[in-house]
Motif scaffolding. Structure first.
Motif, PDB file in Angstrom:
ATOM      1  N   THR A   1      37.230  42.374  29.877  1.00 19.60           N
ATOM      2  CA  THR A   1      38.080  41.195  30.048  1.00 19.60           C
ATOM      3  C   THR A   1      39.529  41.637  30.196  1.00 19.60           C
ATOM      4  OG1 THR A   1      36.581  39.828  28.729  1.00 19.60           O
ATOM      5  CG2 THR A   1      38.810  38.997  29.060  1.00 19.60           C
ATOM      6  N   VAL A   2      40.186  41.146  31.230  1.00 18.59           N
ATOM      7  CA  VAL A   2      41.580  41.503  31.485  1.00 18.59           C
ATOM      8  C   VAL A   2      42.485  40.308  31.201  1.00 18.59           C
ATOM      9  CG1 VAL A   2      40.961  43.248  33.180  1.00 18.59           C
ATOM     10  CG2 VAL A   2      41.363  40.900  33.941  1.00 18.59           C
ATOM     11  N   THR A   3      43.783  40.546  31.195  1.00 16.65           N
ATOM     12  CA  THR A   3      44.741  39.499  30.824  1.00 16.65           C
ATOM     13  C   THR A   3      44.933  38.460  31.919  1.00 16.65           C
ATOM     14  OG1 THR A   3      45.916  41.108  29.465  1.00 16.65           O
ATOM     15  CG2 THR A   3      47.085  39.075  29.988  1.00 16.65           C
ATOM     16  N   VAL A   4      45.015  38.915  33.164  1.00 15.25           N
ATOM     17  CA  VAL A   4      45.269  38.013  34.292  1.00 15.25           C
ATOM     18  C   VAL A   4      44.196  38.211  35.353  1.00 15.25           C
ATOM     19  CG1 VAL A   4      46.874  37.406  36.142  1.00 15.25           C
ATOM     20  CG2 VAL A   4      47.747  37.931  33.861  1.00 15.25           C
ATOM     21  N   ALA A   5      43.651  37.119  35.859  1.00  9.03           N
ATOM     22  CA  ALA A   5      42.609  37.184  36.882  1.00  9.03           C
ATOM     23  C   ALA A   5      43.220  37.355  38.272  1.00  9.03           C
ATOM     24  CB  ALA A   5      41.781  35.899  36.849  1.00  9.03           C
ATOM     25  N   PRO A   6      42.471  37.893  39.222  1.00 13.73           N
ATOM     26  CA  PRO A   6      42.930  37.922  40.614  1.00 13.73           C
ATOM     27  C   PRO A   6      43.197  36.497  41.097  1.00 13.73           C
ATOM     28  CG  PRO A   6      41.003  39.317  40.328  1.00 13.73           C
ATOM     29  CD  PRO A   6      41.165  38.544  39.062  1.00 13.73           C
ATOM     30  N   LYS A   7      44.202  36.348  41.951  1.00 15.14           N
ATOM     31  CA  LYS A   7      44.606  35.015  42.392  1.00 15.14           C
ATOM     32  C   LYS A   7      44.832  34.993  43.890  1.00 15.14           C
ATOM     33  CE  LYS A   7      47.154  33.999  38.123  1.00 15.14           C
ATOM     34  NZ  LYS A   7      46.390  32.810  37.739  1.00 15.14           N
ATOM     35  N   VAL A   8      44.632  33.821  44.479  1.00 11.86           N
ATOM     36  CA  VAL A   8      45.020  33.611  45.874  1.00 11.86           C
ATOM     37  C   VAL A   8      46.279  32.761  45.854  1.00 11.86           C
ATOM     38  CG1 VAL A   8      44.396  32.637  48.100  1.00 11.86           C
ATOM     39  CG2 VAL A   8      42.657  33.784  46.722  1.00 11.86           C
ATOM     40  N   ILE A   9      47.385  33.318  46.331  1.00  8.73           N
ATOM     41  CA  ILE A   9      48.681  32.640  46.312  1.00  8.73           C
ATOM     42  C   ILE A   9      49.228  32.599  47.730  1.00  8.73           C
ATOM     43  CG2 ILE A   9      51.028  32.640  45.364  1.00  8.73           C
ATOM     44  CD1 ILE A   9      49.895  34.325  43.018  1.00  8.73           C
ATOM     45  N   ASN A  10      49.428  31.386  48.222  1.00 11.87           N
ATOM     46  CA  ASN A  10      49.904  31.198  49.603  1.00 11.87           C
ATOM     47  C   ASN A  10      49.042  31.951  50.611  1.00 11.87           C
ATOM     48  OD1 ASN A  10      52.071  29.614  48.689  1.00 11.87           O
ATOM     49  ND2 ASN A  10      53.381  31.403  48.401  1.00 11.87           N
ATOM     50  N   GLY A  11      47.726  31.914  50.375  1.00 14.04           N
ATOM     51  CA  GLY A  11      46.790  32.534  51.302  1.00 14.04           C
ATOM     52  C   GLY A  11      46.622  34.029  51.154  1.00 14.04           C
ATOM     53  N   VAL A  12      47.302  34.648  50.183  1.00 11.14           N
ATOM     54  CA  VAL A  12      47.229  36.098  49.969  1.00 11.14           C
ATOM     55  C   VAL A  12      46.511  36.377  48.646  1.00 11.14           C
ATOM     56  CG1 VAL A  12      48.541  38.232  49.674  1.00 11.14           C
ATOM     57  CG2 VAL A  12      49.354  36.470  51.257  1.00 11.14           C
ATOM     58  N   THR A  13      45.548  37.292  48.662  1.00 17.02           N
ATOM     59  CA  THR A  13      44.834  37.670  47.432  1.00 17.02           C
ATOM     60  C   THR A  13      45.642  38.714  46.669  1.00 17.02           C
ATOM     61  OG1 THR A  13      42.691  37.252  48.471  1.00 17.02           O
ATOM     62  CG2 THR A  13      42.704  38.615  46.483  1.00 17.02           C
ATOM     63  N   TYR A  14      45.982  38.377  45.419  1.00 16.43           N
ATOM     64  CA  TYR A  14      46.748  39.275  44.555  1.00 16.43           C
ATOM     65  C   TYR A  14      45.856  39.786  43.419  1.00 16.43           C
ATOM     66  CZ  TYR A  14      51.300  38.096  46.601  1.00 16.43           C
ATOM     67  OH  TYR A  14      52.378  37.952  47.443  1.00 16.43           O
ATOM     68  N   VAL A  15      46.064  41.052  43.038  1.00 14.34           N
ATOM     69  CA  VAL A  15      45.321  41.654  41.929  1.00 14.34           C
ATOM     70  C   VAL A  15      46.304  42.287  40.951  1.00 14.34           C
ATOM     71  CG1 VAL A  15      43.222  42.096  43.260  1.00 14.34           C
ATOM     72  CG2 VAL A  15      45.048  43.814  43.230  1.00 14.34           C
ATOM     73  N   PRO A  16      45.935  42.337  39.664  1.00 15.88           N
ATOM     74  CA  PRO A  16      46.790  43.040  38.682  1.00 15.88           C
ATOM     75  C   PRO A  16      46.788  44.528  39.005  1.00 15.88           C
ATOM     76  CG  PRO A  16      45.141  41.632  37.606  1.00 15.88           C
ATOM     77  CD  PRO A  16      44.744  41.736  39.027  1.00 15.88           C
ATOM     78  N   ILE A  17      47.951  45.099  39.257  1.00 15.12           N
ATOM     79  CA  ILE A  17      48.022  46.472  39.734  1.00 15.12           C
ATOM     80  C   ILE A  17      47.473  47.474  38.719  1.00 15.12           C
ATOM     81  CG2 ILE A  17      50.438  46.630  38.985  1.00 15.12           C
ATOM     82  CD1 ILE A  17      48.697  48.513  41.885  1.00 15.12           C
ATOM     83  N   GLN A  18      47.761  47.279  37.423  1.00 20.62           N
ATOM     84  CA  GLN A  18      47.267  48.226  36.424  1.00 20.62           C
ATOM     85  C   GLN A  18      45.742  48.197  36.356  1.00 20.62           C
ATOM     86  OE1 GLN A  18      49.789  46.146  36.033  1.00 20.62           O
ATOM     87  NE2 GLN A  18      51.478  47.071  34.841  1.00 20.62           N
ATOM     88  N   VAL A  19      45.172  46.980  36.431  1.00 18.26           N
ATOM     89  CA  VAL A  19      43.713  46.828  36.387  1.00 18.26           C
ATOM     90  C   VAL A  19      43.083  47.498  37.604  1.00 18.26           C
ATOM     91  CG1 VAL A  19      41.837  45.136  36.524  1.00 18.26           C
ATOM     92  CG2 VAL A  19      43.795  44.718  35.018  1.00 18.26           C
ATOM     93  N   PHE A  20      43.693  47.290  38.759  1.00 14.92           N
ATOM     94  CA  PHE A  20      43.160  47.825  40.003  1.00 14.92           C
ATOM     95  C   PHE A  20      43.196  49.357  40.001  1.00 14.92           C
ATOM     96  CE2 PHE A  20      43.115  48.865  44.514  1.00 14.92           C
ATOM     97  CZ  PHE A  20      42.173  47.972  45.011  1.00 14.92           C
ATOM     98  N   ALA A  21      44.323  49.925  39.619  1.00  8.23           N
ATOM     99  CA  ALA A  21      44.466  51.383  39.613  1.00  8.23           C
ATOM    100  C   ALA A  21      43.500  52.025  38.621  1.00  8.23           C
ATOM    101  CB  ALA A  21      45.904  51.760  39.272  1.00  8.23           C
ATOM    102  N   ARG A  22      43.365  51.439  37.460  1.00 11.12           N
ATOM    103  CA  ARG A  22      42.463  51.984  36.444  1.00 11.12           C
ATOM    104  C   ARG A  22      41.020  51.963  36.940  1.00 11.12           C
ATOM    105  NH1 ARG A  22      40.629  49.058  30.865  1.00 11.12           N
ATOM    106  NH2 ARG A  22      39.070  50.597  30.273  1.00 11.12           N
ATOM    107  N   GLY A  23      40.629  50.883  37.621  1.00  9.11           N
ATOM    108  CA  GLY A  23      39.258  50.767  38.103  1.00  9.11           C
ATOM    109  C   GLY A  23      38.902  51.820  39.128  1.00  9.11           C
ATOM    110  N   LEU A  24      39.921  52.396  39.783  1.00 11.93           N
ATOM    111  CA  LEU A  24      39.661  53.434  40.777  1.00 11.93           C
ATOM    112  C   LEU A  24      39.954  54.826  40.244  1.00 11.93           C
ATOM    113  CD1 LEU A  24      41.004  51.676  43.997  1.00 11.93           C
ATOM    114  CD2 LEU A  24      38.680  51.763  43.099  1.00 11.93           C
ATOM    115  N   GLY A  25      40.051  54.935  38.921  1.00 11.45           N
ATOM    116  CA  GLY A  25      40.203  56.242  38.283  1.00 11.45           C
ATOM    117  C   GLY A  25      41.568  56.866  38.466  1.00 11.45           C
ATOM    118  N   ALA A  26      42.602  56.064  38.674  1.00  9.97           N
ATOM    119  CA  ALA A  26      43.950  56.591  38.896  1.00  9.97           C
ATOM    120  C   ALA A  26      44.797  56.462  37.635  1.00  9.97           C
ATOM    121  CB  ALA A  26      44.617  55.849  40.053  1.00  9.97           C
ATOM    122  N   GLY A  27      45.786  57.332  37.526  1.00  8.15           N
ATOM    123  CA  GLY A  27      46.762  57.236  36.450  1.00  8.15           C
ATOM    124  C   GLY A  27      47.985  56.471  36.938  1.00  8.15           C
ATOM    125  N   ILE A  28      48.683  55.803  36.026  1.00  7.52           N
ATOM    126  CA  ILE A  28      49.868  55.027  36.413  1.00  7.52           C
ATOM    127  C   ILE A  28      51.041  55.377  35.507  1.00  7.52           C
ATOM    128  CG2 ILE A  28      48.589  53.092  37.412  1.00  7.52           C
ATOM    129  CD1 ILE A  28      49.007  51.568  34.822  1.00  7.52           C
TER     130      ILE A  28
END
Length: 206
Positions: A164-191
């Motif tokens: 469970t993450v703090t903020v869900a992915p959102k569609v804002i003004n037609g653009v899909t936004y994702v939490p950057i820290q969640v996204f980077a971690r899911g792909l095995g990257a360091g931030i």
């Protein structure tokens, strides 16, 4: 005898005056009458006694001199305005292995969480993205790292394991936004994030 007749005549006149004054549209000696015409317009029930001199009616909380339509207009005028969106432009700069990611849409901040456009950050990290539009889910893969996100859901799957993450992915003004820290971690990257210059550096091997 004449005096008695005069007194009787005056008494009859007073009684008839009281009865006549209670007729719809006119008031009696107390300044009111029983409603028989257009009662609903004044917020009253048929047959309800009410006053025209500022007094209260016998069974209605509404003012006899204020129609319901006027009350509704006042209610609309004082209705609270909807709250403004909680997300704002963050001015965030994102670097992937030293290369700056160019965003077509501005990165945002929502509840102190940095959101970035999905398409650009996926391309910047060399990830493949698949969509399930019926379920509103997004599959992302880079090498052996897989993650699944769902629009509006705080549940994220990392290689099949849910978190469970703090903020869900959102569609804002037609653009899909994702939490950057969640996204980077899911792909095995360091931030590495610097609040001083609003810079987030993502690094990974291969």
């Amino acid at each position: 005898m004449k005096k008695k007749m005069i007194c009787c005549t005056i008494a009859l006149l007073l009684i008839s005056s009281s009865v006549v004054s209670a007729h719809p549209g006119r008031t009696d000696a107390r300044g009111g009458h029983t409603c028989r015409t257009n009662c609903e317009r004044w917020g009253l029930s048929y047959g309800e006694y009410h006053y025209h001199n500022g007094g209260s009616s016998s069974g209605s909380k509404s003012s006899a001199s204020t129609p319901k339509s006027s009350q509704k207009s006042k209610a609309k005028a004082t209705a609270p305005k909807p709250a403004a969106p909680a997300y704002t432009k963050s001015g965030l700069s994102v670097y992937v292995n030293g290369s700056k990611v160019k965003f077509d849409s501005e990165p945002l901040v929502y509840n102190n969480i940095n959101l970035v456009p999905l398409r650009e950050i996926a391309e910047g990290m060399g990830a493949q993205v698949t969509w399930n539009r019926d379920a509103g889910s997004i599959g992302v893969q880079r090498g052996n790292h897989k993650m699944t996100l769902t629009i509006g859901s705080k549940t994220v799957y990392y290689n099949g394991k849910s978190e469970t993450v703090t903020v869900a992915p959102k569609v804002i003004n037609g653009v899909t936004y994702v939490p950057i820290q969640v996204f980077a971690r899911g792909l095995g990257a360091g931030i590495n994030y610097s609040d001083y210059d609003k810079t987030l550096k993502i690094s990974f091997e291969g």
